[in-house]
Write a protein that holds these residues in place. Structure first.
Motif, short mmCIF file in Angstrom:
data_model
loop_
_atom_site.label_atom_id
_atom_site.label_comp_id
_atom_site.label_asym_id
_atom_site.label_seq_id
_atom_site.Cartn_x
_atom_site.Cartn_y
_atom_site.Cartn_z
N VAL A 466 7.00 3.89 -4.25
CA VAL A 466 7.19 2.60 -4.93
C VAL A 466 8.61 2.09 -4.68
O VAL A 466 8.82 0.90 -4.43
CB VAL A 466 6.91 2.75 -6.43
CG1 VAL A 466 7.18 1.44 -7.15
CG2 VAL A 466 5.47 3.20 -6.67
N ALA A 467 9.59 2.98 -4.74
CA ALA A 467 10.98 2.57 -4.49
C ALA A 467 11.15 2.03 -3.07
O ALA A 467 11.88 1.06 -2.85
CB ALA A 467 11.92 3.75 -4.73
N ALA A 468 10.47 2.64 -2.11
CA ALA A 468 10.57 2.17 -0.73
C ALA A 468 10.02 0.76 -0.59
O ALA A 468 10.58 -0.08 0.13
CB ALA A 468 9.84 3.13 0.20
N VAL A 469 8.92 0.47 -1.30
CA VAL A 469 8.34 -0.87 -1.24
C VAL A 469 9.30 -1.89 -1.86
O VAL A 469 9.53 -2.98 -1.31
CB VAL A 469 6.98 -0.90 -1.96
CG1 VAL A 469 6.46 -2.32 -2.08
CG2 VAL A 469 5.98 -0.02 -1.22
N ALA A 508 3.07 -9.78 -8.18
CA ALA A 508 1.99 -9.78 -7.19
C ALA A 508 2.39 -9.09 -5.89
O ALA A 508 1.69 -9.21 -4.88
CB ALA A 508 1.57 -11.22 -6.90
N LEU A 509 3.49 -8.34 -5.90
CA LEU A 509 3.95 -7.66 -4.70
C LEU A 509 2.90 -6.65 -4.23
O LEU A 509 2.49 -5.77 -5.00
CB LEU A 509 5.28 -6.95 -4.98
CG LEU A 509 5.95 -6.26 -3.80
CD1 LEU A 509 6.43 -7.29 -2.78
CD2 LEU A 509 7.12 -5.42 -4.28
N PRO A 510 2.42 -6.77 -2.99
CA PRO A 510 1.39 -5.82 -2.52
C PRO A 510 1.99 -4.45 -2.24
O PRO A 510 3.07 -4.34 -1.67
CB PRO A 510 0.88 -6.48 -1.25
CG PRO A 510 2.00 -7.34 -0.77
CD PRO A 510 2.72 -7.79 -2.00
N THR A 519 -2.84 -2.72 -3.50
CA THR A 519 -2.91 -3.15 -4.90
C THR A 519 -1.63 -3.91 -5.22
O THR A 519 -0.69 -3.94 -4.41
CB THR A 519 -3.07 -1.94 -5.84
OG1 THR A 519 -3.25 -2.41 -7.18
CG2 THR A 519 -1.83 -1.05 -5.80
N THR A 520 -1.59 -4.52 -6.35
CA THR A 520 -0.38 -5.26 -6.74
C THR A 520 0.46 -4.40 -7.68
O THR A 520 -0.04 -3.49 -8.35
CB THR A 520 -0.74 -6.57 -7.44
OG1 THR A 520 -1.59 -6.30 -8.56
CG2 THR A 520 -1.45 -7.50 -6.47
N LEU A 521 1.75 -4.73 -7.74
CA LEU A 521 2.69 -3.91 -8.51
C LEU A 521 2.38 -3.93 -9.99
O LEU A 521 2.56 -2.92 -10.69
CB LEU A 521 4.13 -4.42 -8.26
CG LEU A 521 5.27 -3.61 -8.88
CD1 LEU A 521 5.27 -2.18 -8.36
CD2 LEU A 521 6.61 -4.28 -8.60
N ASP A 522 1.85 -5.06 -10.49
CA ASP A 522 1.62 -5.12 -11.94
C ASP A 522 0.42 -4.30 -12.39
O ASP A 522 0.16 -4.20 -13.59
CB ASP A 522 1.45 -6.57 -12.38
CG ASP A 522 0.26 -7.24 -11.71
OD1 ASP A 522 -0.39 -6.59 -10.85
OD2 ASP A 522 -0.02 -8.41 -12.04
N GLN A 523 -0.32 -3.69 -11.43
CA GLN A 523 -1.44 -2.83 -11.81
C GLN A 523 -0.97 -1.50 -12.40
O GLN A 523 -1.70 -0.87 -13.15
CB GLN A 523 -2.34 -2.57 -10.60
CG GLN A 523 -3.04 -3.80 -10.05
CD GLN A 523 -3.96 -4.41 -11.10
OE1 GLN A 523 -4.77 -3.72 -11.74
NE2 GLN A 523 -3.84 -5.73 -11.29
#
Length: 761
Positions: A466-469, A508-510, A519-523
């Protein structure tokens, strides 16, 4: 050795501009022991060859040229050195005559030649401090030569042949002059061995003065008598040697005789004036080190600490536009996201921060710099109301930064903010304090992304993934490196619109999953706003918030800090346990440097007392010599008050140097009185005769020292020391010739009744 500073168009990196244009900075550092003037010539030749091959549109601009600055400084001080030599030679010829003056004149180049050779062997370079020390030493080195020549002249006038006169000067004066030389050198011991940042600047004073005085003593007892045998001639019959004493000498003997007839009045007046000078010391302004006399001007812009480097770059661009239209600006360099590299030893180097920018402005001359400083201050306050701006010349001595500083320390940052705000209101209430600000204060709003670890694991995501994204889309990630000669340059991959991401797009960041879907980040993450301090300074591991302030023109930091001391102390007393307010800035640095000097003063006194005891072999005589030493403070205070010079670190060094100079004259006078008494003269006659015989050499050496310091008296750095020595030595010389004989006669009169003086004495 070259350090290459690379500036990129990529905003997150610190940037460097010359005259408003993007640039790469090349700093060339001289190797230890090198000649900076030769380095400047070599660089100029190399750059001429390099620029000839550069493509059109790329030019090399020299933004800081230390060799030129050093060359100008050395030229100015060399001129002052020759002026001092000319003044001292003039005093010698006018007061001693052509032949005797020639002996003293020949001693000066001989001493300087030996001193330069020793400086070269010891690796002492020619710079502002060593050249100033040479001028101070020059005013002292003729002391012994003048004393020797005067003694030979007097013996020749009494009928001695040249050899006997030369031997007399050596036998009677050599040891006393050596003791006086060591006592004078001991006065510079605190200057040479002060363990502080300021002491690093002044060691050359002790080394150069010590070497010069020792060499001058050798020249005075070896070469001056030989030169005197070649050049001096006995006065003709009926000449000067057989005439009655001159008018000045008769007036002096009459005045001294009157002072000895009313000893307690003489002592009382002297003590009263000394007490008044102690009171007057409080009226002398205090200053650590003055500002530099260079044409450089520093312009600092500190935006709110939550500002990005984009905002700093925009503010710096506006500053560039202002400087480009100012007629007093020769050229300037702008550093965005960092401070200037250390192109000047006492530069107060700033740490890299995205909210900070600094411009180094080179004015066309010193007057242009002063006009530019007065013009920029109100302009920056108007154009950059949300930024803390400061326009200041370069400093001399250890770098301090803001002249008035108070440190508030304690465990809780929020409580520190409250105390600092109260302190800032107290400081701002003084109209002499301006631009009150803090080194950190404003909390920054931040967006916190909280990862639901259970949900992330169900999706097969780790925190690192997640940090890399997030890094790839916001700050960027280093994907590889490319080699440029000996340098490795990071290649950073970042989403091109990452710097304009909003919370909506961030939600909405994929995020790619292991099964090939997204998936999106808010999931699996939630978003919330919070406040944090982007910067917290700690001192001795305790959170410390510093309150800064600048000063109105012609106001010194010590005056403001002293005036605010009761209010600050009251505020400090009301703080809870664990919190405290401390004074920083130039006042603290001045106290630290002065303490380092005073810590060596006991060693100085021990050396002086030991030397004086060996020479005088009498405790009462030692006390008499020491009683004159502090009286030089009368002249110091008077000179500083009349000239308007502050009592700073350099002036304190001059006062300490005075101790040895005053003690030297007193020792030689006491020694002469004791020798005259040994011939059977009564006390009063011995004092009158010895004082009269020492009148001319003491006055000549004092006038040579005072007049020899005139060339450096107008300078910014050496002026306070020069005025302190000039005033203190003038007054101390007069007191040595009047107060010391009166003390001697008064003491001896209490031991035994004075012998009756012969008729006509």
């Amino acid at each position: 050795i070259a350090q290459v500073r690379r500036g990129f168009a990529d905003p997150p990196q610190p940037m460097f501009r010359v005259n408003g244009k993007p640039a790469l900075g090349l700093a060339i550092v001289m190797r230890e022991g090198g000649d900076i003037l030769a380095l400047g010539e070599n660089v100029k030749k190399a750059m001429a060859a390099i620029t000839a091959e550069l493509p059109i549109g790329i030019e090399a601009v020299r933004v800081a040229d230390q060799p030129v600055t050093v060359d100008e400084a050395i030229t100015d001080f060399t001129t002052s050195l020759w002026q001092a030599i000319a003044i001292i030679l003039g005093v010698s010829f006018v007061s001693l005559g052509v032949r005797a003056g020639t002996v003293v004149a020949l001693a000066i180049p001989l001493v300087l030649a030996i001193v330069f050779a020793i400086m070269g062997i010891l690796g002492i370079d020619l710079h502002r401090i060593s050249l100033g020390a040479l001028i101070i030493a020059l005013a002292l080195l003729v002391d012994d030569a003048m004393t020797t020549v005067d003694a030979m002249t007097r013996r020749l006038a009494l009928g001695d042949d040249k050899a006997t006169a030369a031997v007399y000067a050596y036998k009677t004066l050599a040891f006393a002059m050596l003791t006086g030389t060591f006592v004078t050198i001991a006065g510079f011991v605190p200057i040479g061995f002060a363990q502080s940042s300021a002491g690093e600047y002044t060691f050359s004073i002790f080394a150069v003065v010590g070497i010069t005085l020792l060499v001058s003593w050798v020249v005075a007892i070896v070469f001056a008598p030989l030169l005197g045998m070649l050049l001096l001639v006995p006065p003709k019959a009926g000449g000067e040697g057989e005439q009655e004493p001159g008018g000045m000498l008769r007036a002096y003997r009459a005045f001294l005789g009157g002072a000895m007839r009313v000893p307690w009045l003489t002592i009382g007046v002297t003590v009263a004036v000394f007490v008044a000078s102690i009171y007057g010391m409080g009226l002398v302004p205090r200053q650590f080190f003055p500002s530099s006399d260079r044409v450089d001007l520093l312009v600092d812009l500190t935006l709110p600490q939550n500002a990005s480097i984009h905002a700093t770059d925009e503010a710096a661009s506006r500053l560039d536009a202002i400087l480009a239209q100012d007629p007093d600006v020769a050229h300037w360099t702008t550093y965005v996201g960092q401070g200037a590299i250390r192109f000047y030893l006492p530069l107060n180097v700033q740490l890299p921060n995205p909210f900070y920018a600094q411009a180094v402005v080179i004015a066309k001359d010193v007057e242009a710099r002063q006009r530019l400083e007065a013009r920029l201050e109100p302009l920056l306050a108007e154009e950059f109301p949300s930024a803390v701006s400061r326009v200041s010349p370069l400093e001399l001595g250890p770098p301090v930064g803001w002249p008035v500083q108070y440190r508030v320390s304690g465990p809780d940052p929020e409580r520190l903010r409250q105390v600092a705000l109260e302190l800032a209101q107290t400081l701002a209430a003084d109209p002499r304090a301006r631009h009150v600000n803090f080194d950190w204060m404003q909390p920054a709003r931040e967006l916190r992304v909280r990862i639901d670890q259970d949900q992330a694991r169900r999706l097969g995501l780790s925190s690192a993934a997640v940090a890399a994204v997030l890094n790839a889309n916001i700050t960027g990630s280093t994907v590889t490196q490319v080699r440029d000669d000996i340098f490795l340059i990071d290649v950073v991959a970042r989403e091109i619109e990452g710097q304009r991401l909003s919370v909506a797009t961030l939600r909405a960041l994929p995020v790619a999953l292991a099964n090939g879907t997204t998936t999106t980040l808010d999931q699996f993450a939630t978003f919330e706003y919070a406040q944090e301090f982007p910067l917290i300074w700690r001192r001795n591991r305790v959170s410390t918030l510093t309150v800064h302030a600048d000063l109105a023109p012609d106001v010194l930091p010590d005056a403001v800090v002293t005036a605010l001391a009761p209010a600050v102390e009251q505020l400090n007393a009301g703080l809870p346990p664990g919190y405290r307010i401390e004074v920083g800035g130039s006042v603290e640095e001045s106290a630290r440097s002065s303490d380092s000097v005073m810590a060596v003063v006991p060693l100085m006194l021990f050396i002086m007392l030991t030397l004086l005891m060996f020479q005088l072999r009498s405790l009462p005589l030692l006390v008499m010599v020491l009683s004159v030493v502090p009286l030089g403070l009368i002249g110091v205070v008077a000179a500083l008050l009349v000239s308007g010079r502050p009592l700073g670190f350099v002036a304190i060094l001059g006062i300490l140097a005075l101790v040895g100079m005053i003690a030297k004259n007193s020792v030689i006078l006491i020694d002469q009185i004791e020798k005259d008494r040994a011939t059977g003269k009564p006390v009063r006659d011995a004092v009158l005769d010895a004082s009269s015989s020492r009148l001319r050499p003491i006055l000549l050496t004092a006038m040579s020292t005072v007049l020899g310091l005139i060339p450096i008296a107008p300078t910014v750095f050496w002026g306070p020391m020069a005025f302190a020595i000039m005033g203190g030595l003038l007054v101390a010389t007069l007191l040595t010739l009047v107060f010391l004989p009166v003390i001697y006669v008064t003491w001896e009169s209490r031991r035994a009744p004075l012998a009756a003086s012969p008729a006509g004495s």
